[in-house]
Write a protein that holds these residues in place. Structure first.
Motif, short mmCIF file in Angstrom:
data_model
loop_
_atom_site.label_atom_id
_atom_site.label_comp_id
_atom_site.label_asym_id
_atom_site.label_seq_id
_atom_site.Cartn_x
_atom_site.Cartn_y
_atom_site.Cartn_z
N GLU A 143 38.81 77.29 22.26
CA GLU A 143 39.85 76.52 21.55
C GLU A 143 40.41 75.40 22.42
OE1 GLU A 143 40.15 79.31 23.01
OE2 GLU A 143 42.17 79.67 23.78
N LEU A 144 40.07 75.40 23.70
CA LEU A 144 40.58 74.34 24.59
C LEU A 144 39.51 73.30 24.87
CD1 LEU A 144 42.70 76.48 27.10
CD2 LEU A 144 43.41 75.38 24.98
N THR A 145 38.50 73.21 24.03
CA THR A 145 37.47 72.18 24.15
C THR A 145 37.46 71.38 22.84
OG1 THR A 145 35.67 73.42 23.09
CG2 THR A 145 36.08 73.89 25.41
N ASN A 146 36.52 70.42 22.76
CA ASN A 146 36.32 69.74 21.48
C ASN A 146 35.06 70.24 20.80
OD1 ASN A 146 38.51 67.99 21.72
ND2 ASN A 146 37.34 66.75 23.19
N ASP A 147 34.49 71.31 21.33
CA ASP A 147 33.19 71.79 20.86
C ASP A 147 33.42 72.98 19.91
OD1 ASP A 147 30.62 72.92 20.63
OD2 ASP A 147 30.07 72.18 22.62
N THR A 148 33.11 72.75 18.64
CA THR A 148 33.45 73.76 17.62
C THR A 148 32.35 74.82 17.42
OG1 THR A 148 32.56 72.27 15.94
CG2 THR A 148 34.94 72.25 16.25
N ARG A 149 31.31 74.81 18.27
CA ARG A 149 30.16 75.67 17.95
C ARG A 149 30.45 77.17 18.01
NH1 ARG A 149 25.60 73.50 21.70
NH2 ARG A 149 27.42 73.14 23.04
N ILE A 150 31.36 77.60 18.85
CA ILE A 150 31.70 79.04 18.87
C ILE A 150 32.40 79.41 17.56
CG2 ILE A 150 33.13 80.82 20.00
CD1 ILE A 150 30.78 80.06 21.76
N HIS A 151 33.32 78.56 17.13
CA HIS A 151 34.01 78.82 15.87
C HIS A 151 33.04 78.77 14.69
CE1 HIS A 151 37.37 77.98 18.56
NE2 HIS A 151 38.13 78.62 17.69
N GLU A 152 32.10 77.83 14.75
CA GLU A 152 31.10 77.73 13.67
C GLU A 152 30.26 79.01 13.62
OE1 GLU A 152 28.76 74.03 13.77
OE2 GLU A 152 30.49 73.10 14.73
N TYR A 153 29.87 79.48 14.79
CA TYR A 153 29.08 80.72 14.86
C TYR A 153 29.86 81.87 14.20
CZ TYR A 153 26.98 84.96 16.68
OH TYR A 153 26.43 86.21 16.75
N PHE A 154 31.14 81.96 14.54
CA PHE A 154 31.95 83.06 13.99
C PHE A 154 32.12 82.93 12.48
CE2 PHE A 154 36.19 84.97 13.07
CZ PHE A 154 35.80 86.29 13.26
N LEU A 155 32.34 81.71 12.02
CA LEU A 155 32.49 81.51 10.56
C LEU A 155 31.23 81.96 9.83
CD1 LEU A 155 34.15 77.97 10.46
CD2 LEU A 155 35.23 80.16 9.86
N LYS A 156 30.07 81.69 10.43
CA LYS A 156 28.82 82.12 9.79
C LYS A 156 28.70 83.64 9.77
CE LYS A 156 26.55 77.78 10.73
NZ LYS A 156 25.83 77.01 11.76
N GLU A 157 29.16 84.29 10.83
CA GLU A 157 29.18 85.76 10.85
C GLU A 157 30.09 86.30 9.74
OE1 GLU A 157 27.53 88.11 12.71
OE2 GLU A 157 26.35 86.35 13.22
N VAL A 158 31.25 85.67 9.58
CA VAL A 158 32.18 86.09 8.53
C VAL A 158 31.53 85.92 7.16
CG1 VAL A 158 34.39 85.56 7.42
CG2 VAL A 158 34.23 85.62 9.91
N LEU A 159 30.86 84.78 6.98
CA LEU A 159 30.18 84.53 5.70
C LEU A 159 29.12 85.58 5.42
CD1 LEU A 159 29.49 80.71 5.38
CD2 LEU A 159 30.93 82.16 3.95
N ASN A 160 28.37 85.97 6.46
CA ASN A 160 27.34 87.01 6.29
C ASN A 160 27.95 88.30 5.79
OD1 ASN A 160 25.26 85.43 7.14
ND2 ASN A 160 25.38 86.08 9.29
N CYS A 161 29.21 88.54 6.18
CA CYS A 161 29.88 89.78 5.78
C CYS A 161 30.33 89.75 4.33
CB CYS A 161 31.14 89.98 6.61
SG CYS A 161 30.82 90.76 8.13
N VAL A 162 30.76 88.59 3.88
CA VAL A 162 31.32 88.54 2.53
C VAL A 162 30.24 88.32 1.46
CG1 VAL A 162 33.63 87.82 3.19
CG2 VAL A 162 31.94 86.07 2.71
N GLU A 163 29.08 87.81 1.88
CA GLU A 163 28.04 87.52 0.88
C GLU A 163 27.34 88.78 0.39
OE1 GLU A 163 27.22 82.95 2.16
OE2 GLU A 163 25.74 84.44 2.73
#
Ligand SMILES: NC(=O)CC[C@H](N)C(=O)O
Length: 194
Positions: A174-194
């Motif tokens: 969260e202290l960078t400008n690189d959103t890839r860790i958050h993107e990875y997590f969002l995709k994991e969350v999506l895998n759970c709800v689908e």
């Protein structure tokens, strides 16, 4: 619409909210990203992010507010960064309440005094190019059990682990400008709800 909760008990919560919102936009998701404080707010989320801060304080408040039960009963994926990594572990070197969602042990402040804070480019299994790691009194993981995945190491220390839909990082995405860790997590969350 999925709901991502940034656990708002202590620590760098607003930074995580901003990064998670940026990541949502980047991958074109419909998602609400809100700060959450209570067990009932947590229970409504599809994913929870636990920030850096002081794991003893956050852990105590999680327990006092029954947030641990809300996360476990609803099987909510958790991204825990720094203090959040400590809380995801099953054991640490200090007596404190933990969530224990990832089968690993965590050494608090594991990089020693001379390196309390530092930055380093990290090679993570989940990403194709290096990630800018920001470490602040960072922990590291050890005794990671086989069913969990070691995603990255530095100086022979484990600094990122995934297990089921959870992810722990010793550094502060969260202290960078690189959103890839958050993107990875969002995709994991999506895998759970689908
Ligand atoms: N920046 C941080 O989150 C530091 C974590 C802190 N060392 C703890 O164990 O709680």
């Amino acid at each position: 619409m999925i709901k991502i909760g940034i656990l708002d008990l202590q620590g760098d919560v607003s930074e995580h909210q901003m990064m998670a919102k940026n990541a949502v936009e980047k991958i074109g998701l419909k998602a609400d990203v809100s700060k959450v404080k209570t067990a009932s707010e947590v229970a409504e989320c599809n994913g929870i992010i636990i920030s850096g801060g002081e794991s003893t304080v956050i852990g105590r408040l999680i327990k006092e507010n029954s947030i641990n039960t809300a996360i476990k009963e609803n099987q909510i994926p958790v991204l825990g960064t720094c203090a959040g990594m400590v809380l995801l572990g099953q054991e640490t070197d200090f007596e404190q309440p933990l969530l224990g969602l990832i089968p690993m042990k965590v050494k608090r402040n594991g990089f020693g005094r001379q390196k309390l804070s530092f930055e380093a480019d990290l090679n993570l299994n989940t990403l194709e190019t290096p990630y800018p790691g920001v470490f602040i009194r960072a922990p590291y993981a050890y005794d990671v059990e086989d069913e969990a995945v070691v995603v990255g190491q530095i100086q022979d220390k484990i600094i990122a682990v995934t297990y089921e839909h959870h992810m722990a990082t010793a550094f502060h995405p969260e202290l960078t400008n690189d959103t890839r860790i958050h993107e990875y997590f969002l995709k994991e969350v999506l895998n759970c709800v689908e």
